[in-house]
Design a protein around this motif. Structure first.
Motif, mmCIF file in Angstrom:
data_model
loop_
_atom_site.group_PDB
_atom_site.id
_atom_site.type_symbol
_atom_site.label_atom_id
_atom_site.label_comp_id
_atom_site.label_asym_id
_atom_site.label_seq_id
_atom_site.Cartn_x
_atom_site.Cartn_y
_atom_site.Cartn_z
ATOM 1 N N ALA A 123 0.820 -1.204 0.000
ATOM 2 C CA ALA A 123 0.000 0.000 0.000
ATOM 3 C C ALA A 123 0.859 1.262 0.000
ATOM 4 O O ALA A 123 0.427 2.323 -0.459
ATOM 5 N N THR A 124 2.101 1.155 0.495
ATOM 6 C CA THR A 124 2.991 2.316 0.501
ATOM 7 C C THR A 124 3.408 2.724 -0.906
ATOM 8 O O THR A 124 3.924 3.822 -1.109
ATOM 9 N N SER A 125 3.166 1.846 -1.899
ATOM 10 C CA SER A 125 3.528 2.198 -3.278
ATOM 11 C C SER A 125 2.756 3.421 -3.755
ATOM 12 O O SER A 125 3.211 4.140 -4.641
ATOM 13 N N LEU A 126 1.565 3.665 -3.167
ATOM 14 C CA LEU A 126 0.785 4.841 -3.556
ATOM 15 C C LEU A 126 1.542 6.132 -3.288
ATOM 16 O O LEU A 126 1.513 7.064 -4.101
ATOM 17 N N VAL A 127 2.241 6.174 -2.159
ATOM 18 C CA VAL A 127 3.024 7.367 -1.824
ATOM 19 C C VAL A 127 4.138 7.566 -2.853
ATOM 20 O O VAL A 127 4.351 8.683 -3.350
ATOM 21 N N ILE A 149 -4.869 10.087 -0.802
ATOM 22 C CA ILE A 149 -3.530 9.605 -0.466
ATOM 23 C C ILE A 149 -3.350 9.502 1.047
ATOM 24 O O ILE A 149 -2.823 8.514 1.566
ATOM 25 N N VAL A 150 -3.817 10.526 1.755
ATOM 26 C CA VAL A 150 -3.690 10.532 3.212
ATOM 27 C C VAL A 150 -4.487 9.384 3.829
ATOM 28 O O VAL A 150 -3.998 8.648 4.698
ATOM 29 N N THR A 153 -2.893 5.994 3.045
ATOM 30 C CA THR A 153 -1.662 5.839 3.824
ATOM 31 C C THR A 153 -1.984 5.547 5.293
ATOM 32 O O THR A 153 -1.342 4.700 5.925
ATOM 33 N N SER A 156 -2.736 2.008 5.784
ATOM 34 C CA SER A 156 -1.532 1.176 5.873
ATOM 35 C C SER A 156 -0.912 1.253 7.264
ATOM 36 O O SER A 156 -0.444 0.259 7.812
ATOM 37 N N VAL A 157 -0.924 2.459 7.843
ATOM 38 C CA VAL A 157 -0.356 2.641 9.184
ATOM 39 C C VAL A 157 -1.157 1.852 10.214
ATOM 40 O O VAL A 157 -0.590 1.204 11.102
ATOM 41 N N ALA A 290 -3.986 0.564 -4.406
ATOM 42 C CA ALA A 290 -4.061 0.720 -2.954
ATOM 43 C C ALA A 290 -5.463 0.403 -2.439
ATOM 44 O O ALA A 290 -5.633 -0.193 -1.376
ATOM 45 N N SER A 319 -9.627 2.920 3.208
ATOM 46 C CA SER A 319 -9.282 2.735 1.806
ATOM 47 C C SER A 319 -10.471 3.027 0.894
ATOM 48 O O SER A 319 -10.338 3.693 -0.135
#
Length: 350
Positions: A123-127, A149-150, A153, A156-157, A290, A319
């Motif tokens: 999922a970090t690939s979006l950043v 995006i936020v 992300t 994912s966190v 994502a 998401s």
């Protein structure tokens, strides 16, 4: 980049087909690859190879497109067999090799991490996609895109809170950590590749049609497959496949069925994300990936009985919220552009 020779209704249809293909690949690919590893599969280079090995399937729409072009031209013998020029072809070869590397890194992660943990890292690939798109292709952010995006992300966190407690039984700590690191590297590389493909389209000195996109995809997949084939030769994978098939826990026939379907499903993935980049943008492709990751996690819970804590439910909600936010922004932006597009001269290419 010259005008893209495609009407808006056709573009919308291709976008929907690409989204469906991406959904099938993004959700089914990790699951069937994990199935290979869970029942005795151990070949990392082989699973990387499978992600692009079904490239001959791309020849079907290309042959259909060529026959259609011959019909439209009176002198069918003068119809070009291929549209891609040398510059775009070389770009496809280079990007294809990078895709092969990314596939290998990802395959190592799938082999040593649960699907849910693997998905949260990806999922970090979006950043990486967002910032690479900003740098490489000048992708403009609006409030809805930033919000998406936020939220994605944050999802994912939230998932990362319980990731450390999900190490598979019997998995060595060293291999688990290495799988985590290499999956993160794969996420970063794939996040960079999406805008790089879009940049290739922008810099191409020829009109970009969907046929050309498929030719580019063919070059990319063949290059990635060759890259993985070299790795398989060095690692003696071809010699070990028959032995591994005989020892596979589900049986030899099912072993080969898993490999075949793995290749087909991953080909849906590669054609899908390339189509979305052509019809929309690399950022939308990244956001789609994502947004689909939590769905993959739910499927992993259903099929592989992985744990589904409250954190995963929260991540899924975040998401979906981010996905809806992005599409609302796209629709709102599209309405603003309707009036200028209606005022365009009739001779202007779409």
């Amino acid at each position: 980049m010259e005008a893209q020779l495609i009407s808006n209704p056709t573009r919308k249809l291709l976008l929907m087909v690409s989204i469906i293909l991406l959904t099938v690949g993004a959700c089914g690919g990790p699951l069937i690859m994990r199935l290979y590893f869970l029942h005795g599969g151990k070949r990392i280079w082989l699973t990387g190879w499978l992600q692009t090995a079904a490239w001959p399937l791309i020849l079907i729409p290309l042959v259909a497109s060529y026959c259609n072009r011959r019909k439209k031209h009176e002198g069918g013998s003068h119809t070009k067999l291929v549209l891609i020029d040398l510059r775009t072809l070389i770009s496809g070869v280079i990007i294809g090799c990078l895709v092969g590397l990314s596939n290998h890194l990802y395959s190592f992660g799938v082999g040593h991490l649960p699907v849910s943990t693997n998905s949260l890292i990806l999922a970090t690939s979006l950043v990486f996609t967002a910032f690479s798109a900003f740098i490489l292709v000048g992708q403009k952010f609006n409030a809805y895109t930033v919000n998406a995006i936020v939220l994605l992300t944050l999802g994912s966190v939230v998932l990362a809170i319980h990731a450390g407690s999900e190490r598979p039984k019997g998995e060595k700590n060293k291999m688990y950590i290495l799988g985590f690191i290499l999956t993160l590297a794969a996420a970063a590389l794939s996040g960079f590749l999406l805008p790089l493909i879009e940049l290739t389209y922008m810099k191409a000195k020829q009109a970009i049609s969907y046929t050309l996109v498929m030719e580019f995809q063919l070059v990319l997949c063949i290059s990635a497959t060759v890259f993985s084939t070299v790795g398989m030769l060095v690692n003696n994978d071809f010699k070990e496949i028959s032995q591994e098939a005989r020892e596979y826990q589900l049986g030899e026939t099912k072993y080969y069925l898993v490999l075949v379907w793995c290749a087909i499903i991953w080909q849906c993935f590669t054609v899908g994300f390339t189509g979305i980049i052509f019809c929309a943008s690399s950022l939308l492709s990244g956001i789609m990936l994502a947004a689909l990751l939590p769905i993959t996690e739910v499927l992993a819970v259903i099929f592989y009985h992985e744990k589904f804590q409250a954190e995963k439910g929260i991540a899924l909600a975040l998401s979906l919220w981010g996905f809806i936010s992005h599409f609302y922004g796209v629709i709102k932006h599209g309405k603003k552009q309707q009036i200028p597009e209606a005022e365009m001269p009739s001779g202007t290419a779409p």
